[in-house]
Design a protein around this motif. Structure first.
Motif, mmCIF file in Angstrom:
data_model
loop_
_atom_site.group_PDB
_atom_site.id
_atom_site.type_symbol
_atom_site.label_atom_id
_atom_site.label_comp_id
_atom_site.label_asym_id
_atom_site.label_seq_id
_atom_site.Cartn_x
_atom_site.Cartn_y
_atom_site.Cartn_z
ATOM 1 N N PHE A 139 -0.123 11.129 8.704
ATOM 2 C CA PHE A 139 0.044 11.637 7.122
ATOM 3 C C PHE A 139 -1.317 12.551 7.020
ATOM 4 C CE2 PHE A 139 3.306 8.288 7.356
ATOM 5 C CZ PHE A 139 4.055 8.986 6.412
ATOM 6 N N SER A 194 -11.657 -0.353 2.546
ATOM 7 C CA SER A 194 -11.517 1.245 2.730
ATOM 8 C C SER A 194 -11.240 1.985 1.517
ATOM 9 C CB SER A 194 -10.907 1.399 3.841
ATOM 10 O OG SER A 194 -9.637 0.589 3.753
ATOM 11 N N CYS A 231 -8.765 11.195 1.783
ATOM 12 C CA CYS A 231 -7.421 10.493 2.042
ATOM 13 C C CYS A 231 -7.151 10.651 3.596
ATOM 14 C CB CYS A 231 -6.109 11.605 1.314
ATOM 15 S SG CYS A 231 -6.298 11.910 -0.353
ATOM 16 N N THR A 272 0.288 10.472 -4.098
ATOM 17 C CA THR A 272 0.891 11.805 -3.458
ATOM 18 C C THR A 272 1.279 12.734 -4.759
ATOM 19 O OG1 THR A 272 1.202 10.808 -1.618
ATOM 20 C CG2 THR A 272 2.041 13.024 -1.750
ATOM 21 N N THR A 322 0.706 -1.138 -0.016
ATOM 22 C CA THR A 322 -0.022 0.051 -0.060
ATOM 23 C C THR A 322 0.914 1.307 -0.073
ATOM 24 O OG1 THR A 322 -1.722 -1.259 1.191
ATOM 25 C CG2 THR A 322 -2.138 1.301 1.036
ATOM 26 N N ALA A 323 1.766 1.370 0.916
ATOM 27 C CA ALA A 323 2.632 2.420 1.112
ATOM 28 C C ALA A 323 3.346 3.062 -0.163
ATOM 29 C CB ALA A 323 3.615 2.335 2.278
ATOM 30 N N MET A 367 0.929 4.529 -2.136
ATOM 31 C CA MET A 367 0.311 6.060 -1.729
ATOM 32 C C MET A 367 1.192 7.274 -2.161
ATOM 33 S SD MET A 367 -2.506 5.779 0.203
ATOM 34 C CE MET A 367 -3.488 4.367 0.032
ATOM 35 N N ILE A 368 2.433 6.919 -2.135
ATOM 36 C CA ILE A 368 3.519 7.886 -2.538
ATOM 37 C C ILE A 368 3.183 8.012 -4.072
ATOM 38 C CG2 ILE A 368 5.963 8.163 -3.062
ATOM 39 C CD1 ILE A 368 5.727 8.363 -0.114
ATOM 40 N N CYS A 372 -9.670 8.515 5.658
ATOM 41 C CA CYS A 372 -9.056 6.775 5.584
ATOM 42 C C CYS A 372 -7.805 6.626 6.476
ATOM 43 C CB CYS A 372 -8.856 6.584 4.195
ATOM 44 S SG CYS A 372 -8.666 4.553 3.967
ATOM 45 N N HIS A 373 -7.040 7.721 6.589
ATOM 46 C CA HIS A 373 -5.568 7.557 7.277
ATOM 47 C C HIS A 373 -5.856 7.424 8.888
ATOM 48 C CE1 HIS A 373 -2.910 9.304 3.717
ATOM 49 N NE2 HIS A 373 -3.348 8.239 3.787
ATOM 50 N N PHE A 425 -1.426 13.623 -7.293
ATOM 51 C CA PHE A 425 -2.371 14.565 -6.626
ATOM 52 C C PHE A 425 -1.453 15.824 -6.925
ATOM 53 C CE2 PHE A 425 -6.462 13.673 -5.221
ATOM 54 C CZ PHE A 425 -6.686 12.502 -5.795
ATOM 55 N N MET A 480 -2.839 5.970 10.631
ATOM 56 C CA MET A 480 -2.260 6.934 9.630
ATOM 57 C C MET A 480 -2.548 8.282 9.596
ATOM 58 S SD MET A 480 -0.196 4.618 8.581
ATOM 59 C CE MET A 480 0.586 5.697 7.260
ATOM 60 N N TRP A 523 -13.741 5.145 -1.477
ATOM 61 C CA TRP A 523 -13.167 6.375 -2.147
ATOM 62 C C TRP A 523 -12.761 6.657 -3.378
ATOM 63 C CZ3 TRP A 523 -8.019 7.544 -3.697
ATOM 64 C CH2 TRP A 523 -7.908 9.009 -3.778
ATOM 65 N N GLY A 527 -1.098 1.041 9.716
ATOM 66 C CA GLY A 527 -0.073 0.749 8.751
ATOM 67 C C GLY A 527 1.311 0.601 9.386
ATOM 68 N N GLY A 528 1.938 -0.821 8.868
ATOM 69 C CA GLY A 528 3.217 -0.814 9.412
ATOM 70 C C GLY A 528 3.044 -0.736 10.997
ATOM 71 N N ARG A 530 -7.528 -3.980 2.041
ATOM 72 C CA ARG A 530 -7.530 -2.475 1.773
ATOM 73 C C ARG A 530 -8.687 -2.307 1.130
ATOM 74 N NH1 ARG A 530 -4.723 -0.791 5.954
ATOM 75 N NH2 ARG A 530 -2.303 -1.185 5.795
HETATM 76 C C1 HEC Z 1 -7.778 2.997 2.045
HETATM 77 C C2 HEC Z 1 -7.906 4.187 2.779
HETATM 78 C C3 HEC Z 1 -7.061 5.311 2.215
HETATM 79 C C4 HEC Z 1 -6.860 6.237 1.352
HETATM 80 C C5 HEC Z 1 -8.180 6.440 0.618
HETATM 81 C C6 HEC Z 1 -5.816 6.972 1.292
HETATM 82 N N1 HEC Z 1 -4.732 6.400 2.051
HETATM 83 FE FE1 HEC Z 1 -2.945 7.018 2.099
HETATM 84 N N2 HEC Z 1 -2.521 5.501 3.176
HETATM 85 C C7 HEC Z 1 -3.385 4.297 3.672
HETATM 86 C C8 HEC Z 1 -2.849 3.473 4.481
HETATM 87 C C9 HEC Z 1 -3.502 2.145 4.893
HETATM 88 C C10 HEC Z 1 -1.527 3.689 4.489
HETATM 89 C C11 HEC Z 1 -0.138 2.994 5.037
HETATM 90 C C12 HEC Z 1 0.239 1.809 4.135
HETATM 91 C C13 HEC Z 1 1.205 0.806 4.370
HETATM 92 O O1 HEC Z 1 1.344 0.643 5.808
HETATM 93 O O2 HEC Z 1 1.637 -0.008 3.478
HETATM 94 C C14 HEC Z 1 -1.370 4.967 3.859
HETATM 95 C C15 HEC Z 1 -0.090 5.644 3.593
HETATM 96 C C16 HEC Z 1 0.007 6.877 3.312
HETATM 97 C C17 HEC Z 1 1.156 7.588 3.005
HETATM 98 C C18 HEC Z 1 2.653 7.153 3.428
HETATM 99 C C19 HEC Z 1 3.395 6.612 2.510
HETATM 100 C C20 HEC Z 1 4.939 6.289 2.907
HETATM 101 O O3 HEC Z 1 5.549 5.291 2.152
HETATM 102 O O4 HEC Z 1 5.537 7.201 3.442
HETATM 103 C C21 HEC Z 1 0.915 8.655 2.215
HETATM 104 C C22 HEC Z 1 2.168 9.722 1.859
HETATM 105 C C23 HEC Z 1 -0.427 8.778 1.831
HETATM 106 N N3 HEC Z 1 -0.959 7.547 2.327
HETATM 107 C C24 HEC Z 1 -0.966 9.567 0.981
HETATM 108 C C25 HEC Z 1 -2.459 9.508 0.546
HETATM 109 C C26 HEC Z 1 -2.813 10.288 -0.513
HETATM 110 C C27 HEC Z 1 -2.335 11.470 -0.953
HETATM 111 C C28 HEC Z 1 -4.384 9.782 -0.484
HETATM 112 C C29 HEC Z 1 -5.316 10.384 -1.210
HETATM 113 C C30 HEC Z 1 -5.154 11.232 -2.711
HETATM 114 C C31 HEC Z 1 -4.480 8.813 0.345
HETATM 115 N N4 HEC Z 1 -3.233 8.520 0.945
HETATM 116 C C32 HEC Z 1 -5.614 8.094 0.246
HETATM 117 C C33 HEC Z 1 -4.610 4.480 3.471
HETATM 118 C C34 HEC Z 1 -5.350 5.372 2.530
#
Ligand code: HEC
Length: 177
Positions: free
Chosen positions: A159, A106, A141, A64, A56-57, A60-61, A144-145, A67, A156, A110, A150-151, A103
């Motif tokens: 963030f 959740s 975002c 980011t 996931t992480a 997510m990067i 959900c965080h 976006f 979360m 979104w 996470g980890g 995941r």
């Molecule tokens: C499912 C719900 C969810 C949504 C919606 C979500 N995130 Fe996340 N995000 C997570 C989770 C869970 C983690 C931790 C993942 C892991 O542990 O691998 C995370 C981690 C992150 C991180 C840290 C990653 C890192 O490696 O440092 C960032 C930055 C981030 N999300 C950005 C975003 C952004 C930007 C959006 C929206 C555009 C978003 N997230 C939407 C659940 C979500």
């Protein structure tokens, strides 16, 4: 004489069997293919090829980044760039569904509301609608965080995503050409 005839019959029998044998039955091959497909279709952390896939992480990067680009594309009126980043966001999320099925519950709600709203505003080239959809998306975002672990973290919430104030890439001219 009788033994010789018996031996001859046995030999002919074996020869007939051998000539009739056309390799392993097709159904066995099908089962092997099915087993391989299953291995490649279902995440299994014990298998090195699966365990090195981004979870996931890293996705997510990527989100980011997309976006950030999307925002500055839209601000520059470069709707094609913004549209591409929305598409990339959809694609990167599909990867999470495969490697982290837990995941889906959740992430999917979104992805299936925030991203289509953004795409609609982008395709309409409507800056006000885009900014509204963008704010809603990043609220998602953050929502959900707060509720996701996470980890080593139980939440979360650490963030917090905002509108970006600076482009990540100085080597992209967001106006395009
Ligand atoms: C499912 C719900 C969810 C949504 C919606 C979500 N995130 Fe996340 N995000 C997570 C989770 C869970 C983690 C931790 C993942 C892991 O542990 O691998 C995370 C981690 C992150 C991180 C840290 C990653 C890192 O490696 O440092 C960032 C930055 C981030 N999300 C950005 C975003 C952004 C930007 C959006 C929206 C555009 C978003 N997230 C939407 C659940 C979500």
């Amino acid at each position: 004489m009788k033994t010789l005839r018996l031996a001859l019959v046995a030999l002919i029998g074996i020869a007939l069997l051998v000539s009739a044998w056309q390799g392993p039955p097709a159904v066995a091959q099908e089962n092997v293919n099915k087993a391989i497909d299953e291995k490649f279709s279902k995440y299994d952390e014990k298998l090195p090829l699966w365990s090195i896939q981004p979870g996931t992480a890293p996705r997510m990067i990527e989100l980011t980044i997309y976006f950030n680009n999307m925002w500055f594309g839209a601000q520059a009126g470069n709707w094609d760039l913004a549209r591409f980043e929305a598409y990339r966001s959809e694609e990167t999320i599909k990867g999470v569904y495969v490697v982290r099925p837990k995941r889906i519950a959740s992430l999917k709600p979104w992805a299936e509301s925030a991203l289509p709203a953004l795409i609609k505003a982008i395709e309409a080239k409507d800056k006000a609608a885009f900014e509204k959809a963008y704010d809603t998306a990043i609220a998602g975002c953050n929502g959900c965080h707060v509720g996701s672990s996470g980890g080593p973290l139980k939440s979360m919430a650490a963030f917090k995503i905002t509108r970006p104030t600076a482009p990540l890439f100085s080597n992209i001219d967001f106006k395009g050409r």
